[in-house]
Design an enzyme around this catalytic site. Structure first.
Site, PDB file in Angstrom:
ATOM      1  N   HIS A   1      -4.969   6.647  14.793  1.00  0.00           N
ATOM      2  CA  HIS A   1      -5.625   7.425  13.742  1.00  0.00           C
ATOM      3  C   HIS A   1      -7.005   6.858  13.431  1.00  0.00           C
ATOM      4  O   HIS A   1      -7.367   5.753  13.843  1.00  0.00           O
ATOM      5  CB  HIS A   1      -4.764   7.463  12.474  1.00  0.00           C
ATOM      6  CG  HIS A   1      -4.555   6.139  11.811  1.00  0.00           C
ATOM      7  ND1 HIS A   1      -5.503   5.529  11.019  1.00  0.00           N
ATOM      8  CD2 HIS A   1      -3.473   5.310  11.812  1.00  0.00           C
ATOM      9  CE1 HIS A   1      -5.035   4.395  10.556  1.00  0.00           C
ATOM     10  NE2 HIS A   1      -3.799   4.228  11.034  1.00  0.00           N
TER      11      HIS A   1
ATOM     12  N   CYS B   1      -0.825   0.147  13.670  1.00  0.00           N
ATOM     13  CA  CYS B   1      -1.445   1.337  14.254  1.00  0.00           C
ATOM     14  C   CYS B   1      -2.652   0.961  15.108  1.00  0.00           C
ATOM     15  O   CYS B   1      -3.198  -0.133  15.002  1.00  0.00           O
ATOM     16  CB  CYS B   1      -1.892   2.295  13.148  1.00  0.00           C
ATOM     17  SG  CYS B   1      -0.521   2.986  12.191  1.00  0.00           S
TER      18      CYS B   1
ATOM     19  N   ASN C   1       8.508   4.081  14.089  1.00  0.00           N
ATOM     20  CA  ASN C   1       8.470   2.821  13.346  1.00  0.00           C
ATOM     21  C   ASN C   1       7.144   2.658  12.604  1.00  0.00           C
ATOM     22  O   ASN C   1       6.797   1.571  12.161  1.00  0.00           O
ATOM     23  CB  ASN C   1       8.699   1.627  14.275  1.00  0.00           C
ATOM     24  CG  ASN C   1       7.583   1.440  15.277  1.00  0.00           C
ATOM     25  OD1 ASN C   1       6.610   2.183  15.286  1.00  0.00           O
ATOM     26  ND2 ASN C   1       7.714   0.454  16.141  1.00  0.00           N
TER      27      ASN C   1
ATOM     28  N   TYR D   1       0.848  -1.192   0.000  1.00  0.00           N
ATOM     29  CA  TYR D   1       0.000   0.000   0.000  1.00  0.00           C
ATOM     30  C   TYR D   1       0.886   1.246   0.000  1.00  0.00           C
ATOM     31  O   TYR D   1       1.995   1.251   0.521  1.00  0.00           O
ATOM     32  CB  TYR D   1      -0.997   0.019   1.160  1.00  0.00           C
ATOM     33  CG  TYR D   1      -0.411   0.076   2.558  1.00  0.00           C
ATOM     34  CD1 TYR D   1      -0.133   1.297   3.161  1.00  0.00           C
ATOM     35  CD2 TYR D   1      -0.166  -1.088   3.290  1.00  0.00           C
ATOM     36  CE1 TYR D   1       0.372   1.367   4.455  1.00  0.00           C
ATOM     37  CE2 TYR D   1       0.352  -1.039   4.573  1.00  0.00           C
ATOM     38  CZ  TYR D   1       0.612   0.194   5.152  1.00  0.00           C
ATOM     39  OH  TYR D   1       1.121   0.254   6.430  1.00  0.00           O
TER      40      TYR D   1
END
Length: 391
Positions: free
Chosen positions: A320, A338, A315, A301
């Site tokens: 989010h 994440c 890293n 991606y």
């Protein structure tokens, strides 16, 4: 007949001396005489003038101390001038027995003392001497991670990054000072040859004001290198906003000053792939942005735009918003490392968070470490932290 008379007079004189030695009045006279002799000796102690650095020094630190001192006398006038005749700023002590330079000197410069001192006996003496400051093989600068008059979260470490490796870490560490408005136990730790951090043993107390003094100019950094400048900063610790990111319950819980503020469903890194696991331990918020572009070619991606990004490591870990994983939030971990929240929830957290706020990831299989190139300060227990001090 004449011989006998002289002998008798001698005897009388001797007796008189012996009697006088035992009499009270004579003792007082003797004591007074002794005290007067002591006073006379004290007055005769000569004035002594000393300069720092000592006369003839060729490698003095330009940061000082640079001073003149006098005993048994007072300074009348003092001047320290460089090779161009420019005087160095300084001031005398209130009692007139010393003078101290109030500005740093230059590297590789020659300086000369002139002036006059007067002794307690009224005699004057000149002030003389000269010295040269050290010429560094190179100069190393240091930069701070915190800004002047800014506000940070309760987990914020103070970090100084150097422009080149420091080999004399003990010398540099002695030049570093942290002052706090609230008593705070903390310590310096060298995380690499170019980076030293200070963190409190426990989270900062909200409202604490902090002054950092990195008095590095003139300080040897090792291998002939010296500090190029002093660095100072003043900042404040804000409210205690603490996030707990539980990878097992799939929740993202936020407290503010001890009261729960949010409890959001979340999705974390896919646990079956070590390259996607959200790392365990206390992260520190680095920055935030309304929109972040995500790229990871290993996982096919590129330039994926996500809203309300809060960076918690270098890293690739962020908190989010992500609409695409809403189905998994609160149920399973599917992200690439994440913490995914619903966009509206991410916005609520984004509006509250500031750099230095902690995000404690729990339940994960891979611990936060030095390899994450981030504030991993809180991943070390206190004894491990203290072991990294150069003091």
């Amino acid at each position: 007949m004449g011989i006998r008379k002289r002998w008798a007079a001698a005897v009388v004189l001797t007796v008189g001396v012996l009697v006088a030695g035992c009499g009270g009045g004579s003792e007082s006279a003797t004591t007074a005489a002794t005290e007067q002799q002591a006073k006379n000796v004290a007055v005769q102690v000569p004035m002594a003038v000393s300069t720092t650095p000592a006369n003839g020094t060729e490698d003095a630190s330009p940061a000082g101390p640079v001073k003149v001192s006098v005993t048994e006398g007072k300074l009348v006038s003092v001047a320290l001038t460089n090779a161009d005749g420019k005087q160095v700023a300084g001031a005398p002590a209130a009692d007139g027995t010393s003078w101290v330079a109030s500005e740093p000197l230059g590297y590789g410069k020659s300086y000369t003392w002139t002036g006059t001192a007067v002794g307690n006996d009224g005699k004057e003496a000149p002030i003389t001497g000269a010295f040269t400051t050290v010429t560094p093989a190179r100069q190393i600068s240091g930069s701070l991670n915190v800004g002047d008059d800014q506000t940070y979260g309760v987990a914020m470490p103070v970090a100084i990054e150097f422009s080149a490796p420091v080999t004399d870490k003990a010398s540099v560490q002695k030049a570093l000072k942290i002052e706090t408005s609230v008593p705070t136990e903390g310590a310096w730790a060298w995380l690499s040859d170019t980076e030293v951090h200070w963190r409190p043993k426990a989270y900062w107390t909200p409202g604490t004001t902090v002054d950092v003094h990195a008095n590095l100019y003139g300080v040897p950094h090792g291998d002939g290198a010296y500090g190029s400048q002093d660095v100072t900063v003043h900042f404040t610790i804000g409210r205690a906003l603490i996030a707990t990111a539980d990878t097992q319950t799939h929740r993202f819980v936020v407290t503010k000053d001890g009261q729960q503020l949010f409890d959001f469903p979340s999705s974390y890194g896919l646990e079956s792939d070590p390259g996607r696991v959200t790392h365990n331990g206390i992260h520190v918020v680095i920055s935030k942005s309304p929109e972040v572009s995500m790229t990871n070619l290993k996982y096919d991606y590129k330039d994926v735009k996500v809203p309300w990004g809060v960076q918690i490591s270098y890293n690739g870990e962020y908190v989010h918003g992500y609409e695409g994983s809403r189905y998994a939030q609160g149920n399973e971990n599917v992200s690439h490392g994440c913490a995914n929240l619903a966009p509206e929830n991410a916005k609520l957290y984004y509006d509250e968070v500031i750099p230095g706020d902690p995000v404690n990831v729990t339940g994960s299989s891979i611990p936060l470490s030095e390899a994450d190139r981030t504030y991993y300060d809180w991943a070390l227990d206190w004894s491990a932290w203290l072991a990294k001090s150069a003091a």
